[in-house]
Design a protein around this motif. Structure first.
Motif, PDB file in Angstrom:
ATOM      1  N   SER A  12      -4.633 -16.440 -22.384  1.00 41.76           N
ATOM      2  CA  SER A  12      -5.300 -16.823 -21.132  1.00 41.76           C
ATOM      3  C   SER A  12      -4.400 -16.589 -19.928  1.00 41.76           C
ATOM      4  CB  SER A  12      -5.743 -18.286 -21.196  1.00 41.76           C
ATOM      5  OG  SER A  12      -4.632 -19.140 -21.391  1.00 41.76           O
ATOM      6  N   GLN A  16      -5.078 -13.879 -16.820  1.00 41.83           N
ATOM      7  CA  GLN A  16      -5.090 -14.243 -15.403  1.00 41.83           C
ATOM      8  C   GLN A  16      -4.102 -13.390 -14.613  1.00 41.83           C
ATOM      9  OE1 GLN A  16      -4.261 -18.376 -14.696  1.00 41.83           O
ATOM     10  NE2 GLN A  16      -4.433 -18.175 -12.452  1.00 41.83           N
ATOM     11  N   GLU A  20      -5.125 -10.706 -11.553  1.00 38.18           N
ATOM     12  CA  GLU A  20      -4.573 -10.772 -10.198  1.00 38.18           C
ATOM     13  C   GLU A  20      -3.827  -9.500  -9.838  1.00 38.18           C
ATOM     14  OE1 GLU A  20      -2.195 -14.254 -10.171  1.00 38.18           O
ATOM     15  OE2 GLU A  20      -3.895 -15.653 -10.130  1.00 38.18           O
TER      16      GLU A  20
END
Length: 400
Positions: A12, A16, A20
């Protein structure tokens, strides 16, 4: 030399960070970037090597579709070891400071600001706005933390570029818009929201009155959105699905089907209104016909004398109303025992009105009570003598 270690972060966290990092590329909103470039910048920024096999993925293509599933727009998957990835259009159209891939949302807001706050800066010129006036407007309409001096982006090769002035940002926006349209013209993906955001063309030019640049529309001022009369957006003819294929005719005709249903409902309402209109016209005509019936006219002096009967009763006069066989009246005057004059007589009925409306005078006799209740002497004999002398009953009214 820096030591490179294997990433021991959770999937996870890696997902992320990759998301980004991907949004730092303006090309992620255009034709995408290669997976190897994204992986290289990830290891450079976080000083670690990403082991996709250690995360349970069998290939880079499987790793991208799993880790970037929430923002991924897969541009080219022919090379499973180096696919071309991009960000979904719905994501880049959302304002996000620090994300260069959200430049389409910034471009869209610039067009709206120019429509709302643009003025004619030059004589005979078009609606425009000074570049120095844009920052507070973008902080108001795009994002409150907007600052052109803090913006930067990564090129397709992964090189970092820092922006210093507003004009640099505007020049980059115009360039990225052109690249997106060129990519779409070469077979790239179309989407309605993105095409509407990039449809207006902006241009920068120096101001003749101020030491500044002007931002204005190139050509006529376009409309915000092609709204229909019912407040629905017109269907986009060139829209495609996520796989880049053209939509089926059934999907493209949804809006037209809805419009047809609305048209049928409007036609039914018009027919009902026409029926009600005819009904109202018939009622109005009936009322006018009733008003046109003449009223009965009565004589002006019909009720002048309240003691006179209606004219239809006495029509024809007394003589015509009288019966041809008038009654004979016999009367006599005599005195009682007390000397009081008493009237005694018998009156036969006399018809004073036409047949059917006759007023009959009932024979009445007045006699004294008590000792004077007897018939006076000689009355019968006198009446008998009169009847014997005449063959017809005399008409006492004529004699009087």
């Amino acid at each position: 030399m820096a030591r490179t270690v294997l990433s021991c972060q959770t999937p996870s966290t890696v997902a992320q960070q990759l998301s980004e990092l991907l949004q730092c590329f303006p090309s992620a909103a255009i034709g995408g970037i290669q997976w190897k470039t994204l992986l290289s910048k990830y290891e450079e920024r976080y000083s670690t090597r990403l082991d996709i096999f250690g995360l349970g993925h069998t290939s880079p293509l499987a790793a991208t579709t799993t880790l970037l599933w929430d923002v991924l727009r897969l541009v080219d998957s022919e090379d499973g070891d180096n696919p071309i990835v991009a960000v979904e259009d719905s994501v880049v159209l959302v304002p996000k400071p620090g994300s260069a891939a959200s430049w389409p949302s910034l471009y869209k807001v610039l067009c709206s600001v120019l429509r709302e706050h643009g003025t004619v800066q030059e004589e005979g010129g078009q609606q425009s706005i000074l570049v120095s006036q844009l920052k507070p407007l973008l902080q108001r309409y795009w994002h409150s933390t907007f600052d052109e001096g803090s913006l930067g982006y990564l090129t397709e090769e992964g090189s970092a570029v820092k922006m210093k002035k507003m004009k640099h940002l505007l020049q980059a926006l115009l360039r990225w818009r052109t690249q997106r349209l060129d990519w779409q013209s070469c077979g790239g993906r179309h989407s309605r929201d993105m095409d509407e955001a990039l449809a207006p063309e902006l241009e920068l030019l120096p101001s003749k009155r101020h030491n500044d640049l002007l931002l204005r529309f190139a050509g006529s001022v376009p409309q915000e959105k092609p709204w229909t009369a019912l407040g629905q957006v017109l269907p986009y003819q060139g829209e495609e699905d996520e796989a880049g294929e053209a939509l089926s005719p059934e999907v493209s005709t949804v809006a037209s089907t809805t419009s047809s249903a609305v048209q049928e409902e409007l036609a039914a309402l018009r027919a009902e209104n026409e029926k009600l209109r005819h009904r109202n016209s018939a009622l109005e005509k009936s009322v006018r016909d009733q008003d046109s019936v003449p009223e009965a006219q009565l004589p002006e002096n019909l009720f002048d004398n309240p003691y006179e009967p209606p004219p239809q009763v006495w029509h024809g006069g007394w003589s015509a109303a009288s019966s041809p066989t008038a009654s004979t009246v016999a009367h006599s005057t005599f005195s009682g025992s007390d000397g009081t004059p008493l009237g005694s007589g018998c009156v036969t009925p006399v018809q004073l009105a036409p047949v059917g409306q006759a007023i009959t005078l009932v024979p009445m006799g007045w006699f004294a009570m008590g000792d004077r209740g007897l018939i006076p002497c000689g009355l019968v004999q006198q009446a008998r003598a009169v009847f014997e002398q005449h063959t017809a009953i005399p008409n006492w009214f004529m004699q009087q």
